[in-house]
Write an enzyme that holds these catalytic residues in place. Structure first.
Site, PDB file in Angstrom:
ATOM      1  N   HIS A 266       0.855  -1.195   0.000  1.00 23.36           N
ATOM      2  CA  HIS A 266       0.000   0.000   0.000  1.00 23.36           C
ATOM      3  C   HIS A 266       0.883   1.234   0.000  1.00 23.36           C
ATOM      4  CE1 HIS A 266      -3.187   2.791   0.997  1.00 23.36           C
ATOM      5  NE2 HIS A 266      -4.020   1.832   0.634  1.00 23.36           N
ATOM      6  N   ASP A 317      -8.124  -5.331   0.560  1.00 24.38           N
ATOM      7  CA  ASP A 317      -8.706  -6.201  -0.470  1.00 24.38           C
ATOM      8  C   ASP A 317      -8.393  -7.675  -0.245  1.00 24.38           C
ATOM      9  OD1 ASP A 317      -9.944  -4.203  -2.021  1.00 24.38           O
ATOM     10  OD2 ASP A 317      -7.969  -3.591  -2.732  1.00 24.38           O
TER      11      ASP A 317
HETATM   12  C1  LIG Z   1      -0.837  -0.740  -3.879  1.00 19.32           C
HETATM   13  C2  LIG Z   1       0.398  -0.485  -4.708  1.00 19.32           C
HETATM   14  C3  LIG Z   1      -0.039  -0.076  -6.118  1.00 19.32           C
HETATM   15  C4  LIG Z   1       1.215   0.613  -4.053  1.00 19.32           C
HETATM   16  O1  LIG Z   1       2.153   0.993  -4.947  1.00 19.32           O
HETATM   17  P1  LIG Z   1       3.409   1.955  -4.682  1.00 19.32           P
HETATM   18  O2  LIG Z   1       3.271   2.708  -3.440  1.00 19.32           O
HETATM   19  O3  LIG Z   1       3.587   2.719  -5.945  1.00 19.32           O
HETATM   20  O4  LIG Z   1       4.576   0.932  -4.485  1.00 19.32           O
HETATM   21  P2  LIG Z   1       5.358   0.259  -5.660  1.00 19.32           P
HETATM   22  O5  LIG Z   1       4.383  -0.435  -6.571  1.00 19.32           O
HETATM   23  O6  LIG Z   1       6.263   1.268  -6.287  1.00 19.32           O
HETATM   24  O7  LIG Z   1       6.205  -0.825  -4.909  1.00 19.32           O
HETATM   25  C5  LIG Z   1       7.482  -0.565  -4.350  1.00 19.32           C
HETATM   26  C6  LIG Z   1       8.180  -1.889  -4.199  1.00 19.32           C
HETATM   27  O8  LIG Z   1       7.467  -2.704  -3.265  1.00 19.32           O
HETATM   28  C7  LIG Z   1       7.270  -4.017  -3.806  1.00 19.32           C
HETATM   29  N1  LIG Z   1       5.828  -4.250  -3.968  1.00 19.32           N
HETATM   30  C8  LIG Z   1       4.824  -3.391  -3.630  1.00 19.32           C
HETATM   31  N2  LIG Z   1       3.654  -3.981  -3.774  1.00 19.32           N
HETATM   32  C9  LIG Z   1       3.892  -5.227  -4.233  1.00 19.32           C
HETATM   33  C10 LIG Z   1       3.062  -6.305  -4.528  1.00 19.32           C
HETATM   34  N3  LIG Z   1       1.753  -6.235  -4.386  1.00 19.32           N
HETATM   35  N4  LIG Z   1       3.636  -7.437  -4.970  1.00 19.32           N
HETATM   36  C11 LIG Z   1       4.959  -7.529  -5.117  1.00 19.32           C
HETATM   37  N5  LIG Z   1       5.803  -6.535  -4.826  1.00 19.32           N
HETATM   38  C12 LIG Z   1       5.274  -5.390  -4.380  1.00 19.32           C
HETATM   39  C13 LIG Z   1       8.069  -4.098  -5.036  1.00 19.32           C
HETATM   40  O9  LIG Z   1       9.332  -4.611  -4.682  1.00 19.32           O
HETATM   41  C14 LIG Z   1       8.195  -2.698  -5.484  1.00 19.32           C
HETATM   42  O10 LIG Z   1       9.397  -2.495  -6.161  1.00 19.32           O
HETATM   43  P3  LIG Z   1       9.492  -2.698  -7.774  1.00 19.32           P
HETATM   44  O11 LIG Z   1       8.641  -1.656  -8.394  1.00 19.32           O
HETATM   45  O12 LIG Z   1      10.934  -2.500  -8.067  1.00 19.32           O
HETATM   46  O13 LIG Z   1       8.998  -4.061  -8.101  1.00 19.32           O
HETATM   47  C15 LIG Z   1       1.271  -1.777  -4.804  1.00 19.32           C
HETATM   48  O14 LIG Z   1       1.633  -2.182  -3.517  1.00 19.32           O
HETATM   49  C16 LIG Z   1       0.558  -2.877  -5.552  1.00 19.32           C
HETATM   50  O15 LIG Z   1       0.648  -2.945  -6.792  1.00 19.32           O
HETATM   51  N6  LIG Z   1      -0.202  -3.763  -4.820  1.00 19.32           N
HETATM   52  C17 LIG Z   1      -0.976  -4.781  -5.486  1.00 19.32           C
HETATM   53  C18 LIG Z   1      -2.322  -4.213  -5.934  1.00 19.32           C
HETATM   54  C19 LIG Z   1      -3.252  -3.984  -4.771  1.00 19.32           C
HETATM   55  O16 LIG Z   1      -3.405  -4.820  -3.918  1.00 19.32           O
HETATM   56  N7  LIG Z   1      -3.936  -2.836  -4.809  1.00 19.32           N
HETATM   57  C20 LIG Z   1      -4.889  -2.471  -3.806  1.00 19.32           C
HETATM   58  C21 LIG Z   1      -4.343  -1.372  -2.940  1.00 19.32           C
HETATM   59  S1  LIG Z   1      -5.425  -1.059  -1.578  1.00 19.32           S
END
Ligand SMILES: CC(C)(COP(=O)(O)OP(=O)(O)OC[C@H]1O[C@@H](n2cnc3c(N)ncnc32)[C@H](O)[C@@H]1OP(=O)(O)O)[C@@H](O)C(=O)NCCC(=O)NCCS
Length: 385
Positions: A266, A317
């Site tokens: 998140h 979720d």
């Molecule tokens: C929610 C989310 C979009 C937040 O994104 P963010 O703050 O931009 O964080 P990032 O996506 O840049 O992630 C940073 C690092 O954490 C890790 N990471 C974060 N969420 C991850 C996930 N769900 N699965 C695997 N690795 C994840 C990765 O290592 C990532 O580095 P990378 O881009 O080099 O792979 C992200 O955690 C995600 O895609 N989660 C899955 C979708 C989800 O459940 N969404 C509902 C949110 S309530």
């Protein structure tokens, strides 16, 4: 003066001021208008939480009774909206036809172009009241099922379940749904809420803000994640296969350089999501009552393994998805159910934005070509294929 600092995804950027909810990441507490969501889940209802978010204060007994009556009086869906839904291809995704339904309700709303707080409150209450029936009737239309009616005395959550299934809902399923509706209702400047604020900052109308927000919520990095979680659990099948599945999923490739496991991570919560912990109790209780722990067993392995491998905690979720599955809800409705709840947060933010509006129009760093002379078309020579 242009500040050239740039944060990808606007991470850490303050994009506005709001008094609707606070995410305290140190204490790991989410509060709506000053009330901890844990207290709201333990002691409130979705209807009371809606009143709190829209009006800023908890209602008195009389105010809540009046508000419940107002919501019930607005539950019916205009026939024109059902007619529109009847003419949509039946393979359309519910999040797509919800946008059409909301846009149609906007066209029909006599207050559509009135952007006063009062008119927007009325429209927000109408949408909140009608969306459960829009979703339930729309789903039955798409499935070629006959329409069913609901008992007018039912609560918001039971009304939706009865309209969807035609059956008297199980009280524990109603309680679980009520809790998830409270927890999905509001979450600061998340992507869909920010999108709604951007939309109305042009002085556009509330329905347009909501349609834009639904489109934003649909993506799997936001609301769409709840449907993806259940698809993942089904694909994994049994707990003994969970670790291998994650190892494979997290393998980077040219096609997938940033692999993601849905329901984890998140932007705001790095030490766990309070909301996920609350819902996890319901998910476990549903599994106990069914005597079927397949999904919770897989979820437990995933939770431990993702923490160990990636240091990531589940978000809301993650437990919601198996809970909805065990309640018998169809997977394509999980993100739309999020809409039934987040309509409240979106509306509160739209009203707040318009109360002190300035056009939201950030800037960008240009990385295209520098100025070049315009060559007449007859003189242009293609150098690349
Ligand atoms: C929610 C989310 C979009 C937040 O994104 P963010 O703050 O931009 O964080 P990032 O996506 O840049 O992630 C940073 C690092 O954490 C890790 N990471 C974060 N969420 C991850 C996930 N769900 N699965 C695997 N690795 C994840 C990765 O290592 C990532 O580095 P990378 O881009 O080099 O792979 C992200 O955690 C995600 O895609 N989660 C899955 C979708 C989800 O459940 N969404 C509902 C949110 S309530």
């Amino acid at each position: 003066m242009v500040d050239n600092s740039y944060s990808p995804g606007l991470e850490g950027i303050v994009a506005g001021i709001s008094g609707i909810s606070e995410i305290d990441t140190d204490k790991n507490v989410l509060s709506y208008r000053g009330y901890n969501v844990q207290d709201l889940c333990d002691r409130s209802s979705f209807e009371e939480t809606t009143y709190l978010l829209l009006f800023g204060e908890l209602p008195t007994l009389q105010q809540l009774a009046d508000f419940n009556e107002q919501l019930k009086a607005e539950r019916d869906v205009p026939k024109a909206v059902l007619d529109v839904l009847s003419n949509i291809p039946t393979n359309a995704e519910p999040m797509d036809w919800l946008k059409i339904a909301v846009a149609t309700m906007g066209i029909m709303d006599p207050l559509a172009d009135d952007n006063s707080s009062e008119a927007n409150l009325t429209k927000a209450i109408r949408l909140t009241a009608k969306l459960p029936a829009v979703l339930a009737h729309g789903y039955r239309i798409m499935q070629s099922l006959p329409p069913v009616s609901s008992d007018p005395s039912l609560s918001h959550a039971s009304h939706f379940l009865q309209l969807l299934t035609g059956e008297k809902p199980d009280p524990f399923a109603v309680e679980a749904l009520n809790t998830t509706l409270i927890l999905y209702a509001e979450h600061g400047f998340n992507a869909s809420t920010f999108c709604a604020r951007v939309t109305v900052s042009t002085q556009s109308d509330l329905h347009s803000g909501v349609v834009a927000a639904i489109g934003t919520l649909k993506g799997p990095l936001h609301g769409g994640a709840n449907e993806e979680v259940m698809k993942m659990l089904l694909e994994i099948g049994t707990a003994d296969k969970a670790r291998a599945w994650i190892d494979k999923r997290l393998t980077k490739s040219a096609d997938n350089p940033r692999p993601r496991v849905m329901g984890f991570g998140h932007r705001e919560y790095k030490n766990g999501d309070q909301r996920a912990k609350i819902v996890k109790g319901y998910t476990r209780a549903l599994a106990d009552s069914l005597g079927d722990h397949r999904w919770t067993d897989i979820a437990d392995v995933l939770e431990d393994y993702m923490l160990q491998e990636k240091g990531l905690h589940p978000n809301l979720d993650f437990p919601v998805s198996p809970a909805y599955y065990m309640m018998g809800l169809p997977i394509p409705l999980y993100t739309p159910i999020f809409v039934l709840s987040r309509i409240v947060g979106w509306s509160a933010h739209i009203i707040e934005q318009l109360a002190n509006n300035r056009l939201i129009r950030p800037t960008n760093i240009y990385n295209g070509p520098s100025l070049k002379p315009y060559v007449p078309i007859s003189d242009r020579v293609r150098t690349t294929s």
